[in-house]
Design a protein around this motif. Structure first.
Motif, short mmCIF file in Angstrom:
data_model
loop_
_atom_site.label_atom_id
_atom_site.label_comp_id
_atom_site.label_asym_id
_atom_site.label_seq_id
_atom_site.Cartn_x
_atom_site.Cartn_y
_atom_site.Cartn_z
N ASN A 124 2.51 7.42 -1.61
CA ASN A 124 3.42 6.28 -1.77
C ASN A 124 3.94 6.31 -3.20
O ASN A 124 3.67 7.26 -3.93
N ALA A 125 4.67 5.31 -3.60
CA ALA A 125 5.31 5.30 -4.92
C ALA A 125 4.30 5.37 -6.07
O ALA A 125 4.65 5.78 -7.17
N GLU A 126 3.06 5.02 -5.81
CA GLU A 126 2.05 4.96 -6.87
C GLU A 126 0.91 5.96 -6.70
O GLU A 126 0.01 6.00 -7.54
N TYR B 31 -0.28 6.85 5.15
CA TYR B 31 0.40 8.15 5.07
C TYR B 31 0.18 8.95 6.36
O TYR B 31 1.11 9.53 6.92
N ILE C 93 2.97 13.33 -1.99
CA ILE C 93 3.21 11.95 -2.37
C ILE C 93 2.81 11.06 -1.20
O ILE C 93 3.33 11.20 -0.09
#
Length: 72
Positions: A6-8, A55, A4
């Motif tokens: 980020n959230a999207e 990231y 992952i």
């Protein structure tokens, strides 16, 4: 496996490892990260590249210094 970013956004572990390898090679060639060259090497757009670079900043591979990024 998926990582992952980020959230999207998520990438496969293989894609993350390839990006990390390209980042290391890019910085070794230029002394700092050349984003347009990295974007072309990964065949992506800034829309996906910038969150990926964030990231790598969080994970400790790179560090952002103003407008540039170097290896930590």
């Amino acid at each position: 496996r998926v990582r992952i970013v980020n959230a999207e956004l998520a990438f496969t572990s293989e894609a993350i490892e390839r990006a990390a390898s390209e980042i290391r090679a890019n910085v070794k060639r230029h002394g700092e990260l050349q984003i347009p060259e990295l974007r072309d090497a990964l065949g992506t757009s800034r829309k996906f590249l910038i969150p990926l670079l964030d990231y790598f900043d969080r994970s400790g591979l790179t560090i952002r210094q103003g407008a540039r990024r170097i290896l930590r």
